[in-house]
Design a protein around this motif. Structure first.
Motif, PDB file in Angstrom:
ATOM      1  N   GLU A 158       0.838  -1.191   0.000  1.00 39.46           N
ATOM      2  CA  GLU A 158       0.000   0.000   0.000  1.00 39.46           C
ATOM      3  C   GLU A 158       0.886   1.260   0.000  1.00 39.46           C
ATOM      4  OE1 GLU A 158      -3.723  -0.827   1.533  1.00 39.46           O
ATOM      5  OE2 GLU A 158      -3.787   1.025   2.681  1.00 39.46           O
ATOM      6  N   THR A 159       0.726   2.060  -1.030  1.00 43.58           N
ATOM      7  CA  THR A 159       1.556   3.269  -1.161  1.00 43.58           C
ATOM      8  C   THR A 159       0.798   4.486  -0.633  1.00 43.58           C
ATOM      9  OG1 THR A 159       0.624   3.737  -3.324  1.00 43.58           O
ATOM     10  CG2 THR A 159       2.621   2.352  -3.272  1.00 43.58           C
ATOM     11  N   ASP A 160       1.511   5.591  -0.490  1.00 42.70           N
ATOM     12  CA  ASP A 160       0.866   6.833  -0.061  1.00 42.70           C
ATOM     13  C   ASP A 160      -0.227   7.246  -1.053  1.00 42.70           C
ATOM     14  OD1 ASP A 160       2.331   7.362   2.306  1.00 42.70           O
ATOM     15  OD2 ASP A 160       4.014   8.080   1.133  1.00 42.70           O
ATOM     16  N   GLU A 161       0.002   6.950  -2.338  1.00 39.63           N
ATOM     17  CA  GLU A 161      -0.969   7.328  -3.363  1.00 39.63           C
ATOM     18  C   GLU A 161      -2.275   6.534  -3.188  1.00 39.63           C
ATOM     19  OE1 GLU A 161       0.647   6.750  -7.265  1.00 39.63           O
ATOM     20  OE2 GLU A 161      -1.169   7.564  -8.201  1.00 39.63           O
ATOM     21  N   ILE A 162      -2.133   5.259  -2.887  1.00 40.72           N
ATOM     22  CA  ILE A 162      -3.318   4.418  -2.650  1.00 40.72           C
ATOM     23  C   ILE A 162      -4.044   4.897  -1.388  1.00 40.72           C
ATOM     24  CG2 ILE A 162      -4.101   2.065  -2.086  1.00 40.72           C
ATOM     25  CD1 ILE A 162      -1.738   1.014  -3.789  1.00 40.72           C
ATOM     26  N   VAL A 163      -3.266   5.194  -0.354  1.00 46.58           N
ATOM     27  CA  VAL A 163      -3.853   5.677   0.905  1.00 46.58           C
ATOM     28  C   VAL A 163      -4.653   6.951   0.629  1.00 46.58           C
ATOM     29  CG1 VAL A 163      -3.317   6.604   3.208  1.00 46.58           C
ATOM     30  CG2 VAL A 163      -2.067   4.606   2.351  1.00 46.58           C
ATOM     31  N   ASN A 164      -4.113   7.835  -0.180  1.00 50.30           N
ATOM     32  CA  ASN A 164      -4.796   9.090  -0.525  1.00 50.30           C
ATOM     33  C   ASN A 164      -6.121   8.816  -1.250  1.00 50.30           C
ATOM     34  OD1 ASN A 164      -4.785  11.360  -3.061  1.00 50.30           O
ATOM     35  ND2 ASN A 164      -4.764  12.154  -0.982  1.00 50.30           N
ATOM     36  N   LYS A 165      -6.124   7.856  -2.175  1.00 52.98           N
ATOM     37  CA  LYS A 165      -7.369   7.532  -2.907  1.00 52.98           C
ATOM     38  C   LYS A 165      -8.422   6.964  -1.956  1.00 52.98           C
ATOM     39  CE  LYS A 165      -5.622   6.560  -7.526  1.00 52.98           C
ATOM     40  NZ  LYS A 165      -5.335   5.532  -8.504  1.00 52.98           N
ATOM     41  N   LEU A 198      10.538  13.553   9.361  1.00 51.22           N
ATOM     42  CA  LEU A 198      10.472  13.692   7.896  1.00 51.22           C
ATOM     43  C   LEU A 198       9.528  12.647   7.308  1.00 51.22           C
ATOM     44  CD1 LEU A 198      14.209  14.176   6.831  1.00 51.22           C
ATOM     45  CD2 LEU A 198      12.325  15.802   6.592  1.00 51.22           C
ATOM     46  N   VAL A 199       9.638  11.414   7.813  1.00 50.14           N
ATOM     47  CA  VAL A 199       8.825  10.305   7.296  1.00 50.14           C
ATOM     48  C   VAL A 199       7.339  10.585   7.537  1.00 50.14           C
ATOM     49  CG1 VAL A 199       8.253   7.862   7.702  1.00 50.14           C
ATOM     50  CG2 VAL A 199      10.639   8.571   7.543  1.00 50.14           C
ATOM     51  N   VAL A 200       7.022  10.968   8.758  1.00 55.12           N
ATOM     52  CA  VAL A 200       5.615  11.192   9.106  1.00 55.12           C
ATOM     53  C   VAL A 200       5.071  12.420   8.368  1.00 55.12           C
ATOM     54  CG1 VAL A 200       4.054  11.801  11.007  1.00 55.12           C
ATOM     55  CG2 VAL A 200       5.714   9.937  11.292  1.00 55.12           C
ATOM     56  N   ARG A 201       5.891  13.446   8.239  1.00 58.37           N
ATOM     57  CA  ARG A 201       5.436  14.634   7.508  1.00 58.37           C
ATOM     58  C   ARG A 201       5.111  14.271   6.048  1.00 58.37           C
ATOM     59  NH1 ARG A 201       9.413  19.124   5.610  1.00 58.37           N
ATOM     60  NH2 ARG A 201       9.652  17.403   4.171  1.00 58.37           N
ATOM     61  N   ASP A 202       5.995  13.486   5.429  1.00 59.30           N
ATOM     62  CA  ASP A 202       5.752  13.067   4.034  1.00 59.30           C
ATOM     63  C   ASP A 202       4.485  12.223   3.927  1.00 59.30           C
ATOM     64  OD1 ASP A 202       7.882  14.368   3.091  1.00 59.30           O
ATOM     65  OD2 ASP A 202       9.014  12.595   2.456  1.00 59.30           O
ATOM     66  N   GLN A 203       4.308  11.277   4.857  1.00 56.16           N
ATOM     67  CA  GLN A 203       3.100  10.429   4.827  1.00 56.16           C
ATOM     68  C   GLN A 203       1.847  11.300   4.927  1.00 56.16           C
ATOM     69  OE1 GLN A 203       3.921   7.822   8.127  1.00 56.16           O
ATOM     70  NE2 GLN A 203       4.826   6.236   6.844  1.00 56.16           N
ATOM     71  N   LEU A 204       1.903  12.295   5.803  1.00 53.36           N
ATOM     72  CA  LEU A 204       0.740  13.167   5.986  1.00 53.36           C
ATOM     73  C   LEU A 204       0.464  14.008   4.741  1.00 53.36           C
ATOM     74  CD1 LEU A 204       1.143  14.628   9.590  1.00 53.36           C
ATOM     75  CD2 LEU A 204      -0.726  13.200   8.751  1.00 53.36           C
ATOM     76  N   ILE A 205       1.518  14.600   4.197  1.00 55.09           N
ATOM     77  CA  ILE A 205       1.339  15.483   3.032  1.00 55.09           C
ATOM     78  C   ILE A 205       0.751  14.692   1.861  1.00 55.09           C
ATOM     79  CG2 ILE A 205       2.596  16.819   1.284  1.00 55.09           C
ATOM     80  CD1 ILE A 205       4.326  17.901   3.605  1.00 55.09           C
ATOM     81  N   TRP A 206       1.271  13.480   1.646  1.00 54.29           N
ATOM     82  CA  TRP A 206       0.749  12.637   0.562  1.00 54.29           C
ATOM     83  C   TRP A 206      -0.699  12.243   0.808  1.00 54.29           C
ATOM     84  CZ3 TRP A 206       1.869  10.887  -4.159  1.00 54.29           C
ATOM     85  CH2 TRP A 206       3.166  11.043  -4.628  1.00 54.29           C
ATOM     86  N   ALA A 207      -0.951  11.767   2.017  1.00 49.84           N
ATOM     87  CA  ALA A 207      -2.291  11.248   2.323  1.00 49.84           C
ATOM     88  C   ALA A 207      -3.336  12.350   2.222  1.00 49.84           C
ATOM     89  CB  ALA A 207      -2.311  10.641   3.727  1.00 49.84           C
ATOM     90  N   LEU A 208      -2.954  13.569   2.618  1.00 50.93           N
ATOM     91  CA  LEU A 208      -3.924  14.663   2.699  1.00 50.93           C
ATOM     92  C   LEU A 208      -3.999  15.488   1.412  1.00 50.93           C
ATOM     93  CD1 LEU A 208      -3.133  15.821   6.353  1.00 50.93           C
ATOM     94  CD2 LEU A 208      -5.105  14.487   5.590  1.00 50.93           C
ATOM     95  N   SER A 209      -3.258  15.073   0.399  1.00 50.50           N
ATOM     96  CA  SER A 209      -3.270  15.864  -0.836  1.00 50.50           C
ATOM     97  C   SER A 209      -4.677  15.896  -1.448  1.00 50.50           C
ATOM     98  CB  SER A 209      -2.204  15.289  -1.778  1.00 50.50           C
ATOM     99  OG  SER A 209      -2.673  15.204  -3.067  1.00 50.50           O
TER     100      SER A 209
END
Ligand code: 13P
Length: 248
Positions: free
Chosen positions: A103-110, A140-151
């Motif tokens: 499961e990627t950040d992109e999938i999580v976002n969808k 850094l990791v958590v910030r990236d996960q959040l930014i991707w997920a919340l896009s």
């Protein structure tokens, strides 16, 4: 004012008979508390649990969902199907799904976007692994996960999301993050939400900690100002342990 929220994540545990026993025991113990409570169970038990918990304040959650409503996606279960069942919550982006099911950040976002289009409240999991923590990359990791997920998520939608900080190195290992380590990251998450959506949304967002939460450590974790709840794995399988955590 954020209402505390304790959710159990049963992962891939329990037989049907064990589910019934848990629900009967838990209903007896469950006091009418102000703490929001949910049990996130395997798909096959969600309908059963909705029935067993009907007439109580105990909510039911799924552990995953697919973002398409229907189609040729063998083995998947859609958000639409969960909505039809009356499921209240859905975990997404759990580290075990990221680790074992690609499961990627992109999938999580969808998935997040599809959940937010309906009534189910998403529980979005973020967290670093041991290697990342050792290299001090956790923020850094958590910030990236959040930014991707919340896009692409609006402020009104963001205010509805529950965010669960689960450091992978603390999951199922008996190694809990110290309450201060957990608080530091939950505060960082709230600040990141504020940077994206402003203070009002950041004040509303419920942030949970997850990773070896047990009756013995629940109070110290829940005492932290930026921790509003817990996502509980192993200890949620036992009705009295789970109840003790809710009674923190
Ligand atoms: O992954 C978790 C909850 O989603 C945490 O699991 P444990 O409480 O078993 O460490």
């Amino acid at each position: 004012m954020r209402i505390p929220f304790i959710a159990g994540n049963w992962k891939m545990f329990k037989t049907g008979r064990e589910v019934v026993t848990f629900a009967e025991d838990f209903k007896k113990l469950y006091q009418d508390t102000d703490v929001r409570t949910a049990v996130c169970a395997p798909y096959v038990y969600l309908g059963l649990l909705k029935n067993l918990f009907s007439g109580t304040k105990i909510k039911v959650g799924a552990q995953n969902a697919f973002y398409e409503d229907e189609g040729a996606f063998t083995g998947e279960v859609s958000v639409k199907m969960l909505e039809d069942l009356g499921v209240d919550y859905c975990i997404i982006g759990h580290s075990e799904r990221r680790q074992y099911f690609g499961e990627t950040d992109e999938i999580v976002n969808k998935k997040l976007k599809r959940l937010l289009a309906g009534p189910i409240t998403p529980i979005l999991c973020v967290g670093e692994n041991l290697q990342q923590r050792e290299k001090e990359e956790q923020y850094l990791v958590v910030r990236d996960q959040l930014i991707w997920a919340l896009s692409g998520i609006t402020p009104q939608q963001a205010a509805k999301i529950v965010i669960a900080y689960e450091p992978v190195w603390a999951i199922g290992t008996g190694k809990t993050a110290t309450p201060q380590q957990a608080e530091d990251m939950c505060e960082f998450i709230r600040n990141a939400v504020e940077a994206l959506y402003g203070e009002e949304v950041a004040d509303q967002v419920v942030i949970q900690y997850g990773g070896s939460v047990k009756p013995a450590n629940a109070t110290d974790i829940m005492d932290m100002p930026n921790i509003d709840g817990a996502l509980v794995g192993g200890a949620s399988l036992n009705a009295s342990d789970f109840m003790e955590i809710i009674d923190f």
